[in-house]
Structures are given as structure tokens and as C-alpha cells.
Write a protein that holds these residues in place. Sequence first.
Motif, PDB file in Angstrom:
ATOM      1  N   UNK A 198       1.029  -1.161   0.070  1.00  0.00           N
ATOM      2  CA  UNK A 198       0.098   0.022  -0.019  1.00  0.00           C
ATOM      3  C   UNK A 198       0.913   1.220   0.195  1.00  0.00           C
ATOM      4  N   UNK A 199       0.333   2.338  -0.409  1.00  0.00           N
ATOM      5  CA  UNK A 199       1.052   3.681  -0.292  1.00  0.00           C
ATOM      6  C   UNK A 199       1.166   4.489   1.001  1.00  0.00           C
ATOM      7  N   UNK A 200       0.460   3.933   2.002  1.00  0.00           N
ATOM      8  CA  UNK A 200       0.317   4.411   3.041  1.00  0.00           C
ATOM      9  C   UNK A 200       0.427   3.140   4.051  1.00  0.00           C
ATOM     10  N   UNK A 201       1.023   3.640   5.465  1.00  0.00           N
ATOM     11  CA  UNK A 201       1.144   2.790   6.405  1.00  0.00           C
ATOM     12  C   UNK A 201      -0.274   2.059   6.864  1.00  0.00           C
ATOM     13  N   UNK A 202      -0.160   0.723   7.266  1.00  0.00           N
ATOM     14  CA  UNK A 202       0.851  -0.293   7.209  1.00  0.00           C
ATOM     15  C   UNK A 202       1.125  -0.620   5.731  1.00  0.00           C
ATOM     16  N   UNK A 203       2.417  -0.291   5.241  1.00  0.00           N
ATOM     17  CA  UNK A 203       2.629  -0.573   3.762  1.00  0.00           C
ATOM     18  C   UNK A 203       2.561  -1.949   3.363  1.00  0.00           C
ATOM     19  N   UNK A 204       2.623  -2.961   4.189  1.00  0.00           N
ATOM     20  CA  UNK A 204       2.495  -4.378   3.741  1.00  0.00           C
ATOM     21  C   UNK A 204       1.607  -5.140   4.591  1.00  0.00           C
ATOM     22  N   UNK A 205       0.652  -5.967   4.020  1.00  0.00           N
ATOM     23  CA  UNK A 205      -0.147  -6.821   5.050  1.00  0.00           C
ATOM     24  C   UNK A 205      -0.138  -8.291   4.194  1.00  0.00           C
ATOM     25  N   UNK A 206      -0.741  -9.270   5.147  1.00  0.00           N
ATOM     26  CA  UNK A 206      -1.006 -10.619   4.468  1.00  0.00           C
ATOM     27  C   UNK A 206      -2.133 -11.116   4.925  1.00  0.00           C
ATOM     28  N   UNK A 207      -2.929 -11.950   4.292  1.00  0.00           N
ATOM     29  CA  UNK A 207      -4.197 -12.661   4.621  1.00  0.00           C
ATOM     30  C   UNK A 207      -4.251 -14.052   4.034  1.00  0.00           C
ATOM     31  N   UNK A 208      -5.372 -14.731   4.510  1.00  0.00           N
ATOM     32  CA  UNK A 208      -5.616 -16.084   4.292  1.00  0.00           C
ATOM     33  C   UNK A 208      -7.159 -16.409   3.731  1.00  0.00           C
ATOM     34  N   UNK A 209      -7.155 -16.985   2.592  1.00  0.00           N
ATOM     35  CA  UNK A 209      -8.649 -17.292   2.478  1.00  0.00           C
ATOM     36  C   UNK A 209      -8.734 -19.073   2.514  1.00  0.00           C
ATOM     37  N   UNK A 210      -9.604 -19.592   3.230  1.00  0.00           N
ATOM     38  CA  UNK A 210      -9.618 -21.009   3.550  1.00  0.00           C
ATOM     39  C   UNK A 210     -10.297 -21.651   1.890  1.00  0.00           C
ATOM     40  N   UNK A 211     -10.283 -23.003   1.987  1.00  0.00           N
ATOM     41  CA  UNK A 211     -10.537 -23.768   0.976  1.00  0.00           C
ATOM     42  C   UNK A 211     -11.958 -23.561   0.711  1.00  0.00           C
ATOM     43  N   UNK A 212     -12.719 -23.167   1.512  1.00  0.00           N
ATOM     44  CA  UNK A 212     -14.409 -22.916   1.177  1.00  0.00           C
ATOM     45  C   UNK A 212     -14.606 -21.543   0.864  1.00  0.00           C
ATOM     46  N   UNK A 213     -13.546 -20.553   0.708  1.00  0.00           N
ATOM     47  CA  UNK A 213     -13.846 -19.198   0.180  1.00  0.00           C
ATOM     48  C   UNK A 213     -13.974 -18.311   1.353  1.00  0.00           C
ATOM     49  N   UNK A 214     -13.882 -18.721   2.711  1.00  0.00           N
ATOM     50  CA  UNK A 214     -13.986 -17.866   3.643  1.00  0.00           C
ATOM     51  C   UNK A 214     -12.588 -17.528   4.277  1.00  0.00           C
ATOM     52  N   UNK A 215     -12.665 -16.297   4.599  1.00  0.00           N
ATOM     53  CA  UNK A 215     -11.225 -15.749   5.217  1.00  0.00           C
ATOM     54  C   UNK A 215     -11.098 -16.506   6.411  1.00  0.00           C
ATOM     55  N   UNK A 216      -9.736 -16.665   6.662  1.00  0.00           N
ATOM     56  CA  UNK A 216      -9.314 -17.320   8.052  1.00  0.00           C
ATOM     57  C   UNK A 216      -8.235 -16.412   8.640  1.00  0.00           C
ATOM     58  N   UNK A 217      -7.757 -15.517   7.693  1.00  0.00           N
ATOM     59  CA  UNK A 217      -6.742 -14.480   8.589  1.00  0.00           C
ATOM     60  C   UNK A 217      -7.151 -13.159   7.588  1.00  0.00           C
ATOM     61  N   UNK A 218      -7.496 -12.034   8.472  1.00  0.00           N
ATOM     62  CA  UNK A 218      -7.952 -10.839   7.738  1.00  0.00           C
ATOM     63  C   UNK A 218      -6.757 -10.143   7.622  1.00  0.00           C
ATOM     64  N   UNK A 219      -6.664  -9.068   6.628  1.00  0.00           N
ATOM     65  CA  UNK A 219      -5.326  -8.218   6.349  1.00  0.00           C
ATOM     66  C   UNK A 219      -4.454  -7.923   7.776  1.00  0.00           C
ATOM     67  N   UNK A 220      -3.452  -8.650   7.791  1.00  0.00           N
ATOM     68  CA  UNK A 220      -2.667  -8.470   8.975  1.00  0.00           C
ATOM     69  C   UNK A 220      -1.362  -7.717   8.671  1.00  0.00           C
ATOM     70  N   UNK A 221      -1.027  -6.530   9.258  1.00  0.00           N
ATOM     71  CA  UNK A 221       0.285  -5.801   9.022  1.00  0.00           C
ATOM     72  C   UNK A 221       1.622  -6.600   9.209  1.00  0.00           C
ATOM     73  N   UNK A 222       2.433  -6.405   8.459  1.00  0.00           N
ATOM     74  CA  UNK A 222       3.702  -6.818   8.442  1.00  0.00           C
ATOM     75  C   UNK A 222       4.810  -5.790   9.065  1.00  0.00           C
ATOM     76  N   UNK A 223       5.379  -5.828  10.090  1.00  0.00           N
ATOM     77  CA  UNK A 223       6.504  -4.898  10.609  1.00  0.00           C
ATOM     78  C   UNK A 223       7.586  -4.948   9.833  1.00  0.00           C
ATOM     79  N   UNK A 224       8.333  -3.745   9.661  1.00  0.00           N
ATOM     80  CA  UNK A 224       9.724  -3.783   9.122  1.00  0.00           C
ATOM     81  C   UNK A 224       9.940  -2.852   8.051  1.00  0.00           C
ATOM     82  N   UNK A 225       8.772  -2.398   7.292  1.00  0.00           N
ATOM     83  CA  UNK A 225       8.828  -1.460   6.153  1.00  0.00           C
ATOM     84  C   UNK A 225       8.549   0.073   6.686  1.00  0.00           C
TER      85      UNK A 225
END
Length: 468
Positions: A198-225
Motif C-alpha cells: 500500500x501507499x500508506x502505512x501499514x505498507x505491507x499486509x498478508x491474509x488467508x482465504x480458506x478452501x471454502x472461500x471464507x477468510x481465515x486471516x484478515x489483512x495483517x500488518x507486516x512490521x519492518x517497512x
Amino acid sequence: MTASERPARPAPVDMHTHPFLTGVFAPQREEVDVADLSVAGEIPDDLAGSYLRNGPNPRFDPIGSYVYPLDGDAMVHRIRVEDGRVSYSNRFVRTPMVVAEEAAGHAIWSGITDGYTPPASEVGDELAGTMRDLPDINIVRHGGRLLAMAEADRPYEVSPADLATVAKTDCDGAMLVGSTAHPKIDPATGEMVLFNYALEAPYLTWAVVGPDGRTTRKPTPVDGLDAPIMIHDMALTSRFIVLFVCPLVFDIAAMLRGGSLLAWQPDRGTRIALIPRNGDPVRWVDTDPFWVWHVANAFDNPDGTVTVDYVEWTYPGGFADQPRPASSELVRAVVDPDAGIGKTVVSDAVVDMEFPRVDDRLLTRDHRRIASVARAAGDTGQRESLWFHDLAAGTETVWTPGVAVGEPIFIPGAGHDYWGTIGTDPADLRSRFYLLDADAPADGPIATVDLPIRVPAGLHGAWLPAEP
């Protein structure tokens, strides 16, 4: 703001001289559905499924600027194989911008680097001041959705039945802030893992979608940028998300002054992020500057290190002013979160290599074969050769059809495996789909399919086996 104070509508791009709007890159405006295509050779009986490919394809002649591959509306192409017969169809991804331009009969939004946005008087309050949506990089099937993927934005869902555009989606919240165009699906768990810059903080996130199409981890900031940095692709292991954070930095202030949106800052070096999938803190590894567009695969080693295969560039050509042309090579790196990175060059004998792919069923695991596109001796202005790298044997072979070929896709059949690609002859601009035996790809195609219309040189795709 008065009419005289509004930014002027940008001038049209010269379609006749732009290298990425002419020849094999020229836009395709026709949408067709054609069955029973002509085949030279024979389609194997054990193949059933579809090869889908996405890519930039302006619906109307662009205005302002056109920077490939950042600009261009999405067009999805499908080659369907069933009972030894082949059909073809294609559709634009009809974003609100494409729909508005179709109503007007011409381009309204300018290139992404221009900074021009249309006023409400032209597109209405809802679209006024917006940038063009560009879901033109990749096509992914997961969790019951078929997704046309964008760069750092939410994808558009398209219908598997007819490729009609359904809607923009955040995949149950996993992509609320956007997504890479290259999420990875873990064959063992069925999870789709993604990141977003992203252009603004948090600059980096990660997330996970389960095999059924439902989110198991919502966008989570990555520290260090500490700055907005472009990261195009990712790798996935059973334990980690692997990101090459190369020093290509977004510089909005420079763009507003008429400069480049992206600045190559090699003094920052390249940093490798190992993001534990269990949620533990990120591990960073620092190394000398280089650039990565695409990763082939990665896997964990018993000693805690991670092996990653990718195409390494000296710098991102087109986004940096350097005295020597950018060069690339296929590299195997072993990343140790405690001791740094060790690299082995797998292939440096070919020129302009890109689009490394493996059998997607082996993502997160060790693999033997990588295919890529590159130039061979005798190639002309485009990449005209597919290279096949056998990591176990330490060999590479090449097939050169004499046409501009795209990304190779691994195609597993019920009893045998294949590679496939789309190629377009620069001389007559005829497009064909080539099917190669995975055990002897350099022998040339076992089947060549004549496509009914020209398919513009594009980006990424996937083989989707027929669902039961």
C-alpha cells in the motif's frame, strides 16, 4: 473548480508507434465464442479442462499515456479442451470504467501515471475522481470463485459459465485493502495465501482465504517497512510467505512534479521477508540490491532454511536509468533467517528470461522442472523460445517455434503431463495454442490449435482441470 480550472483531457496516445499497442501487443476489441477449432496433431484423450489467460487490453484507444503492463483493461481468454475437441472464448472484464467508456464510445480515464481523473459532469458523482480499475494481471480459481486479479487492488469475479463480469470482490474480507495479482494456493491445505502493498502505512499486509472461500486471516500488518515499495510476486512454503522486497519505491511527490511514480533506490538493498504462516514475527534477511518480477516456487528445508527459485534481474528495466541494460538469470537461493542468503545460478545462458512456472500441484514442495520464456539465438524482437530447466539433471532444453510465445503453463492430464502456451506469429499476427509433451517439450508440439482471432501478448494464466 470552474471549467477553465479543471485539468484538460489528455491527448490520445499514438497507437501507430507505441511498442505495446502495435504488432503482437495490439488490442483485441472482438469478443467471440468458437467451437471445434482446427487442430494439427492430436489432443490427448486424458485432457479435460480449460486454459485461461489474462492480460492488458485497452477497450478503446488510450489517452494521456500507456505504460505496459501497468495500464490496459483486462481481457480473459479461455481455451477449453473436452473429448479431444477445443473451443475458444474471450471477454473483457467489465469494470465500471469499461462500462462508462462503452456508453461514451471512447476512452475517458487516462493512463495510471498521468494523474488525470474524469469529473462528475462526465462520469457521475460515484466515479468522479477515480482511477481506472485494472484487473488485468492474472486469473485464479479458488473457493468457488473465478478471479481476474489486479495489482495491489481487489479482484473482479467472473462467471465460469461465460466469463461475464460478476462484481468486484474482497473475498470475504481477505482483500479489503487489496491483493497481489499472484496469490498462492497451498495444494496441501487448499488455502489461498496473499499479500498486499500500500501507499500508506501499514505498507505491507498478508491474509488467508480458506478452501471454502471464507477468510481465515484478515489483512495483517507486516512490521519492518518504512516506505511504500512495489512487490509483484510471492512464494509460499509450508511454514512461510516469502517476499522479495526490492528497492523500487513509490514516489508520489515526484509523480506530481511530472516525474516517475516509481524510483529505483539501490542503496536500500534488497530485503527478504520470511513471514511465518502461524503468525509469529516476520524474519528479515538483508542482501545486495536486485529485482524480482516472478518466483517459480519455494520449499522448506529440514535445517530450517528456505529454498526459493526465481528470476533475478539486475534492476527493473523501464523503471530505472542505468548505464547497462537490465539482465536476468534463473537463480536458486537458500535463505537462512539467521545467516543470510546463498545463491546458485541455475541458468544465465539465455537472454531476457521471465515467467518461470512449475507444476502448481508442487507449490510449497520440492520440484524438478521449471519452464520459462526467454530469447534464444535467432530470436527477433520478441521472446520466441520456451526453456525447460531440469534441476535434478542440471540440464536445460529449448523449443523455438519462431513466434512470440507467452507464459508456459503446466497441464496435468489423467495419464500424462504437458506444457501449454499461446503464441502469435509477428508476420501474419495469427495466434495458436501449443501443447507440448512434458517429458520431451523440446521436440515441439504434439498438438497445435488455430485460434479464431489474434490473442494479444499478455501476462498470466492457469490450467483449470474440469470439475466433476
